[in-house]
Design a protein around this motif. Structure first.
Motif, short mmCIF file in Angstrom:
data_model
loop_
_atom_site.label_atom_id
_atom_site.label_comp_id
_atom_site.label_asym_id
_atom_site.label_seq_id
_atom_site.Cartn_x
_atom_site.Cartn_y
_atom_site.Cartn_z
N VAL A 259 -14.23 55.28 21.88
CA VAL A 259 -14.40 55.53 23.31
C VAL A 259 -15.68 54.88 23.80
O VAL A 259 -15.72 54.28 24.87
N ARG A 264 -18.44 50.42 18.70
CA ARG A 264 -17.45 49.47 18.18
C ARG A 264 -18.04 48.60 17.10
O ARG A 264 -19.19 48.22 17.15
N GLN B 196 -1.83 49.70 14.47
CA GLN B 196 -2.15 49.86 15.89
C GLN B 196 -3.16 48.81 16.33
O GLN B 196 -2.98 48.17 17.38
N ALA B 197 -4.19 48.60 15.53
CA ALA B 197 -5.22 47.63 15.89
C ALA B 197 -4.61 46.23 16.01
O ALA B 197 -4.96 45.48 16.93
N GLU B 198 -3.69 45.90 15.12
CA GLU B 198 -3.04 44.58 15.19
C GLU B 198 -2.19 44.45 16.46
O GLU B 198 -2.20 43.42 17.12
N ASP B 201 -4.41 44.04 19.47
CA ASP B 201 -4.92 42.66 19.51
C ASP B 201 -3.87 41.72 20.10
O ASP B 201 -4.18 40.86 20.92
N ASP B 220 -4.54 58.54 23.84
CA ASP B 220 -5.71 58.22 23.03
C ASP B 220 -6.78 57.56 23.90
O ASP B 220 -6.65 56.41 24.33
N LEU B 221 -7.84 58.31 24.15
CA LEU B 221 -8.89 57.79 25.03
C LEU B 221 -9.57 56.56 24.43
O LEU B 221 -10.04 55.69 25.15
N GLY B 222 -9.60 56.48 23.10
CA GLY B 222 -10.19 55.32 22.44
C GLY B 222 -9.40 54.05 22.74
O GLY B 222 -9.97 53.00 23.01
N VAL B 223 -8.08 54.17 22.72
CA VAL B 223 -7.22 53.02 23.00
C VAL B 223 -7.46 52.54 24.43
O VAL B 223 -7.60 51.34 24.70
N ALA B 225 -10.13 53.02 26.26
CA ALA B 225 -11.48 52.47 26.39
C ALA B 225 -11.51 51.02 25.91
O ALA B 225 -12.21 50.19 26.48
N GLU B 226 -10.72 50.73 24.87
CA GLU B 226 -10.76 49.38 24.32
C GLU B 226 -9.86 48.40 25.07
O GLU B 226 -10.05 47.20 24.99
#
Ligand SMILES: Nc1ncnc2c1ncn2[C@@H]1O[C@H](COP(=O)(O)OP(=O)(O)OP(=O)(O)O)[C@@H](O)[C@H]1O
Ligand SMILES: Nc1ncnc2c1ncn2[C@@H]1O[C@H](COP(=O)(O)OP(=O)(O)OP(=O)(O)O)[C@@H](O)[C@H]1O
Ligand code: SF4
Ligand SMILES: [Mg+2]
Ligand SMILES: [Mg+2]
Lengths: 292, 332
Positions: A259, A264, B196-198, B201, B220-223, B225-226
């Motif tokens: 987040v 990162r 997921q990361a792939e 990307d 997913d707040l992380g997803v 944010a990115e």
């Protein structure tokens, strides 16, 4: 000090029979060894299919391991006859991931929590009722709701019911298999905090199976990382997250979405093709990694 | 709503989608949802289970089926009034101009056709290519979605692929008609973090090369944010806060957004997690006023009177909460 639970060279193969066995078996758990100390929360993480659930089930002998030893409080569970195994299981309980399917939908939740007491012939009817009410209160549920059915509860409440049932026989070790993965984040936090409160109050030990690395870091003392049936790294939680040694652990941690942009990191990509199994060795005190 | 003079690619105003309960009562799964998405932009739609994210997405595609229906609002996409279009016109938008990716690829992929056939069929339906040309293009799209050994995979059926490959095949299918907007509903929720990361990307890369706008639905707040430029947070069928993703996550204005961020593991010291008390009520069980009131630490008398209006709080930020209502002008 002897650990509460010692898993040594545990192997579980699935599938295959007769003369085709060689070809078709899957080694879901492959030479897994670890210790869990009394009072700690030991995390088992890894991606889908790596063998976490199978490891947990083998420990309880809900499925029979192919080989290896599981020693609990100094007793090798693998050699126990069914009577002694039943006694041992009072002390070793499991909470499942899915709060929807792990409770019998046709039983009232009070009866679900009472069931282990009946199976193990503990107390008379009124003593059991008192114990059930006590367990409901312990997990933050109103004992008056004992006559309801599972579908009348939310996911977080059902997970509390599963926990009350697991606690009924006063176990010392609870295997929590993804206990909050199916819950919304706001409810997940409530259940995780409850698990920690109960641990402090009752002196419980947890084997905490999860795939959410952020959660594991927050709740576990030590963590083992599994990959394709093997443990590739074991370390105190903070050390594992700050200083992962195995390339797979590094890849796993770097893939977690953050987040806060400040958190990162550069993505590490793991080369699955080039993976070579290595035995675990101690790379610093208490930190084991499967590195040459 | 937007400072640019060009109208947004997608604009939803006052959307209300209701479901009829077995007893005949109609309850709103989505209420008064307004959002805008510019060409090339990514909007993250976040919220816990049942908050109305998928119903919002289905409404935009006009795929809400009975007992559900769109009861109010306007949806404009690329100059067209979606709610006024007939089924034929809608079909040219779905898949052609708006691609969609769902959480469970097995639902979107047809089990009886190879993935190559499915992409070729989409190209033929939208008159982009047919025959051998369509088959060749299908392989190119699978390659673009980084499906290894694409020519061989094109001849395989969905069940023969791993979860990650299936999701890539679905991305190829969603993108092959070169839509200008892609709606991705939890595209990576069922996948392991490294996969997921792939996939994320890949979406980033294709978004840049094709100039796609992306409506990314996730919890997913992380997803978010990115991936996202802007974020809209849903609770109880309403957008309770929206704005640029960095600003919202740094200084969340709505008590629910604040609570969501605070209860993420790794944000509190020590072992205890911060909690939001209570649970998300089910459809039809929300209170008359602010839906979050029963769980809110700042609840006031005014919160229970009526759902708070949307208030503008600075550059491109809006929030629905009485604590902010006096701050600036009410905008809707
Ligand atoms: N009863 C079974 N028969 C055959 N194979 C099995 C059985 N149970 C598990 N497996 C296989 O064993 C491997 C490990 O499965 P396991 O359920 O332990 O993984 P896991 O780490 O718990 O994964 P998840 O995160 O998805 O729960 C997988 O390849 C799985 O397909
Ligand atoms: N076909 C339907 N019939 C009745 N109610 C429905 C239907 N589809 C959705 N709902 C209800 O509408 C509300 C919003 O659902 P929606 O699927 O949009 O949630 P979501 O935010 O996508 O949640 P999730 O994170 O679980 O996917 C929920 O209360 C849901 O039960
Ligand atoms: S309107 Fe009131 S109850 Fe709702 S979030 Fe704001 S302060 Fe809390
Ligand atoms: Mg499992
Ligand atoms: Mg949804």
């Amino acid at each position: 000090m002897t650990p509460l639970l010692r898993v040594s060279h545990l192997v579980k193969e699935f599938g295959g029979s007769g003369w085709l066995r060689q070809r078709t078996t899957v080694r879901a758990v492959n030479d897994v060894s670890f210790d869990v100390r009394a009072g700690e929360t030991f995390g088992l993480v890894g991606e889908s299919g790596c063998g976490k659930t199978t490891t947990g089930r083998c420990i309880l002998r809900l499925i029979e391991p192919t080989s290896g030893e599981v020693t609990f409080k100094g007793t090798n569970l693998a050699t126990l006859n069914s009577h002694d195994l039943r006694l041992a299981r009072r002390d070793l309980q499991i909470v499942f991931q899915d709060p929807y399917s792990s409770l019998n939908p046709r039983m009232r939740v009070g009866a679900i929590v009472e069931e282990p007491l009946i199976i193990h012939k503990i107390g008379n009817k009124s003593e059991r009722a008192t114990r059930v009410a006590e367990l409901f209160t312990l997990v933050g549920l109103d004992p008056a709701h004992g006559s309801k059915f599972p579908h009348e509860f939310s996911g977080g409440q059902r997970q509390r019911i599963g926990l009350a049932r697991a606690l009924a026989l006063n176990p010392s070790l609870i295997i929590a298999d993804e206990p909050v993965s199916a819950l919304d984040v706001s409810v997940q936090a409530q259940v995780v905090n409850l698990l920690q409160e109960l641990q402090a109050r009752l002196g419980l030990t947890y084997l905490f199976i999860a795939h959410d690395l952020r959660l594991v870091r927050q709740v576990c003392d030590r963590v083992a990382v599994m990959y394709r049936g093997r443990i590739v790294e074991v370390a105190p939680a903070d050390e594992l997250f700050l200083d992962p040694a195995h390339a797979y652990t590094q890849a796993l941690l770097s893939a977690v979405p953050r987040v806060d942009p400040a958190d990162r990191t550069v993505r590490v990509v793991f080369d699955h093709e080039a993976y070579q199994a290595e035995p675990l060795r101690e790379i610093s005190p208490g930190h084991l990694a499967a590195l040459r | 709503m937007n400072s640019t003079s060009k109208p947004p690619l997608l604009r939803v105003d006052g959307l209300r989608t209701v479901f009829a309960l077995p007893d005949g009562r109609e309850v709103a799964a989505v209420s008064d949802v307004s959002l805008a998405l510019n060409a090339g932009e990514t909007l993250g739609l976040v919220g816990e289970s049942g908050s109305g994210k998928s119903v919002t997405a289905l409404s935009i595609l006009r795929l809400v089926m009975p007992p559900g229906r769109i009861a109010a609002g306007r949806i404009h996409f690329d100059g067209q009034d979606i709610l006024a279009l007939d089924e034929a016109a809608l079909r040219t938008i779905r898949g052609r101009k708006i691609g969609f990716i769902f959480q469970e690829p097995m639902v979107a992929l047809n089990p009886v056709y190879t993935i190559g056939q499915q992409i070729a069929e989409t190209l033929a339906v939208h008159r982009i290519a047919r025959g051998a040309a369509a088959r060749a293009k299908a392989i190119q799209w699978l390659e673009a979605a980084r499906v290894p050994d694409a020519a061989r995979r094109a001849t395989e059926y969905p069940h023969q692929l791993s979860g990650g490959l299936r999701q890539r095949a679905m991305i190829a299918l969603a993108l092959c008609a070169e839509p200008s907007l892609v709606i991705a509903d939890e595209p990576t929720t069922a996948l392991d973090v490294t996969v997921q990361a792939e996939i994320l990307d890949l979406l980033r890369e294709l978004r840049a090369s094709l100039g796609l706008a992306l409506l990314l639905i996730t919890h997913d707040l992380g997803v978010v944010a990115e991936m996202a430029d802007r974020v809209a947070v849903m609770y109880g069928g309403r957008i309770v806060e929206d704005g640029p993703v960095g600003d919202v996550f740094r200084t969340p204005a709505h008590p629910y957004t604040q609570g969501l961020l605070a209860c993420l593991p790794g944000t509190s010291d020590g072992r205890r997690l911060t909690v939001i008390p209570g649970t998300v009520p089910s459809l039809g069980q929300f209170p008359a006023g602010c839906a979050f009131a029963p769980r809110c630490p700042h609840r006031l008398g005014a919160c229970d009177v009526a759902p708070p209006a949307t208030t503008s709080i600075g550059a491109d930020r809006r929030v629905r909460c009485v604590l902010h209502e006096s701050a600036t002008g009410v905008t809707s």
